[in-house]
Write a protein that holds these residues in place. Sequence first.
Motif, PDB file in Angstrom:
ATOM      1  N   ALA A   1       0.818  -1.207   0.000  1.00  0.00           N
ATOM      2  CA  ALA A   1       0.000   0.000   0.000  1.00  0.00           C
ATOM      3  C   ALA A   1       0.855   1.261   0.000  1.00  0.00           C
ATOM      4  CB  ALA A   1      -0.942  -0.013   1.208  1.00  0.00           C
ATOM      5  N   ASP A   2       1.999   1.202   0.667  1.00  0.00           N
ATOM      6  CA  ASP A   2       2.902   2.351   0.723  1.00  0.00           C
ATOM      7  C   ASP A   2       3.860   2.286  -0.463  1.00  0.00           C
ATOM      8  OD1 ASP A   2       4.495   4.467   1.346  1.00  0.00           O
ATOM      9  OD2 ASP A   2       4.933   3.839   3.399  1.00  0.00           O
ATOM     10  N   VAL A   3       3.857   3.325  -1.277  1.00  0.00           N
ATOM     11  CA  VAL A   3       4.721   3.355  -2.458  1.00  0.00           C
ATOM     12  C   VAL A   3       6.188   3.393  -2.057  1.00  0.00           C
ATOM     13  CG1 VAL A   3       5.264   4.617  -4.582  1.00  0.00           C
ATOM     14  CG2 VAL A   3       2.909   4.482  -3.782  1.00  0.00           C
ATOM     15  N   ALA A   4       6.504   4.016  -0.925  1.00  0.00           N
ATOM     16  CA  ALA A   4       7.893   4.073  -0.473  1.00  0.00           C
ATOM     17  C   ALA A   4       8.425   2.671  -0.171  1.00  0.00           C
ATOM     18  CB  ALA A   4       8.006   4.965   0.763  1.00  0.00           C
ATOM     19  N   VAL A   5       7.593   1.849   0.438  1.00  0.00           N
ATOM     20  CA  VAL A   5       8.005   0.469   0.695  1.00  0.00           C
ATOM     21  C   VAL A   5       8.185  -0.289  -0.618  1.00  0.00           C
ATOM     22  CG1 VAL A   5       7.317  -1.698   1.793  1.00  0.00           C
ATOM     23  CG2 VAL A   5       6.870   0.473   2.940  1.00  0.00           C
ATOM     24  N   GLU A   6       7.273  -0.078  -1.553  1.00  0.00           N
ATOM     25  CA  GLU A   6       7.382  -0.727  -2.867  1.00  0.00           C
ATOM     26  C   GLU A   6       8.691  -0.347  -3.559  1.00  0.00           C
ATOM     27  OE1 GLU A   6       5.588  -3.183  -5.828  1.00  0.00           O
ATOM     28  OE2 GLU A   6       4.601  -2.515  -4.002  1.00  0.00           O
ATOM     29  N   ARG A   7       9.033   0.917  -3.492  1.00  0.00           N
ATOM     30  CA  ARG A   7      10.254   1.389  -4.144  1.00  0.00           C
ATOM     31  C   ARG A   7      11.498   0.813  -3.474  1.00  0.00           C
ATOM     32  NH1 ARG A   7      13.749   5.889  -4.075  1.00  0.00           N
ATOM     33  NH2 ARG A   7      14.408   6.507  -6.168  1.00  0.00           N
ATOM     34  N   GLU A   8      11.506   0.766  -2.144  1.00  0.00           N
ATOM     35  CA  GLU A   8      12.673   0.224  -1.446  1.00  0.00           C
ATOM     36  C   GLU A   8      12.859  -1.264  -1.747  1.00  0.00           C
ATOM     37  OE1 GLU A   8      14.487  -0.254   3.091  1.00  0.00           O
ATOM     38  OE2 GLU A   8      12.713   0.980   2.710  1.00  0.00           O
ATOM     39  N   ILE A   9      11.768  -2.006  -1.814  1.00  0.00           N
ATOM     40  CA  ILE A   9      11.868  -3.436  -2.140  1.00  0.00           C
ATOM     41  C   ILE A   9      12.470  -3.622  -3.529  1.00  0.00           C
ATOM     42  CG2 ILE A   9      10.548  -5.530  -2.565  1.00  0.00           C
ATOM     43  CD1 ILE A   9      10.840  -4.869   0.366  1.00  0.00           C
ATOM     44  N   ASP A  10      12.023  -2.821  -4.494  1.00  0.00           N
ATOM     45  CA  ASP A  10      12.560  -2.928  -5.856  1.00  0.00           C
ATOM     46  C   ASP A  10      14.044  -2.550  -5.888  1.00  0.00           C
ATOM     47  OD1 ASP A  10      10.107  -3.726  -6.763  1.00  0.00           O
ATOM     48  OD2 ASP A  10       9.477  -1.720  -7.400  1.00  0.00           O
ATOM     49  N   VAL A  11      14.416  -1.528  -5.141  1.00  0.00           N
ATOM     50  CA  VAL A  11      15.823  -1.124  -5.105  1.00  0.00           C
ATOM     51  C   VAL A  11      16.681  -2.228  -4.496  1.00  0.00           C
ATOM     52  CG1 VAL A  11      17.447   0.485  -4.046  1.00  0.00           C
ATOM     53  CG2 VAL A  11      15.357   1.344  -5.095  1.00  0.00           C
ATOM     54  N   ARG A  12      16.198  -2.841  -3.415  1.00  0.00           N
ATOM     55  CA  ARG A  12      16.956  -3.925  -2.785  1.00  0.00           C
ATOM     56  C   ARG A  12      17.114  -5.119  -3.724  1.00  0.00           C
ATOM     57  NH1 ARG A  12      18.257  -3.790   2.437  1.00  0.00           N
ATOM     58  NH2 ARG A  12      17.503  -2.031   3.666  1.00  0.00           N
ATOM     59  N   LYS A  13      16.081  -5.437  -4.471  1.00  0.00           N
ATOM     60  CA  LYS A  13      16.188  -6.543  -5.422  1.00  0.00           C
ATOM     61  C   LYS A  13      17.219  -6.230  -6.510  1.00  0.00           C
ATOM     62  CE  LYS A  13      11.489  -8.368  -4.920  1.00  0.00           C
ATOM     63  NZ  LYS A  13      10.189  -8.587  -5.596  1.00  0.00           N
ATOM     64  N   ARG A  14      17.207  -4.997  -6.995  1.00  0.00           N
ATOM     65  CA  ARG A  14      18.138  -4.638  -8.062  1.00  0.00           C
ATOM     66  C   ARG A  14      19.575  -4.627  -7.568  1.00  0.00           C
ATOM     67  NH1 ARG A  14      19.987   0.210 -10.591  1.00  0.00           N
ATOM     68  NH2 ARG A  14      18.860   1.508  -9.098  1.00  0.00           N
TER      69      ARG A  14
END
Length: 326
Positions: free
Chosen positions: A71-84
């Motif tokens: 639900a939180d876009v900031a969490v979504e972005r951090e997860i994607d950054v960590r995966k990359r």
Amino acid sequence: MEPRPEYEVCPVCKLDTYMNPSMRFLINTECYHKMCESCVDRLYSQGPAPCPYPTCTRTLRKNRFKRQTFADVAVEREIDVRKRVAQVFNRRREEFESLKDYNDYLEEVETAIFNLVNKVDVDGTEAKLKAYEEANKQQIADNLNMQSREAEMAELERKTEEDRRRQQREEAVEETLAEQAMKRQVERNVIDSLANGTDGDAESVVRKVTAAAQKTVLKKSSARRGAREVSQSFEDHALSMISHVPTRVSTPVLKEGPYDPMEGEDYISDLYSVKPHYYDPFLDNIEKSRQAQAAGFRVTNVYEQVLMDAFMGLGCFIETEKKSVQ
């Protein structure tokens, strides 16, 4: 009529889920701005185009849109950054000679993630990621391959465990049905034997029929158990053959941590022995209280500590130790 607060609204076309319950929202990993699926098809089906948000200057592509997981876009972005970042910085503990080197490496990885998430020196961090990827291309590929094999093994073990449990449930159901059928057969045999009246009195008839039924049940259950054990041994052997994942040969890692001068000592002295109880009304009252019992207080620990402190200096001769050191 304005939409209710609990309904989502597309910021581009202004439609909401109140009038369109089947509306789906997508986000792009370039800027993480949200819009409905219809707007994505309308704006980006012909190719890359700018983001429709007024303050955004990113160029977006349709294949980079995805469903929002959190639900939180900031969490979504951090997860994607960590995966990359994890795709590039994927070294393992066994690749480092010491724990300190490994911790320094992890700190470097977390610094890169923090910079990308919080937009601190993004250009420098991206350049550092690219340079590291070019310098360690083969090592990164080997680690990714090893991770893939480990994931396949974990999935295989999970499926094998599921099949094993399903087989156990099916066997339990079969045994229950067989037991019920055997009981009905025993009842029919007893009734037939009593009706014929050729096998003696009723008690002997029941004992004879029951013994024959138990023998049959034991024979069938032994056969099923033997087949299950053979199947289990084949599964374990197959898993042991395919579960071998090659690991790197690394130098032995020295034990890290503070130096303990008493390491290896068992703290048991021949100078004294601890009795289970000493006369001490003060400690007795504490031990009997509910608060001390709930906290796990034991008066024997106090006795051990006091005696150890009292005998600590006995047998220690400083002048002799000084001469041995010199």
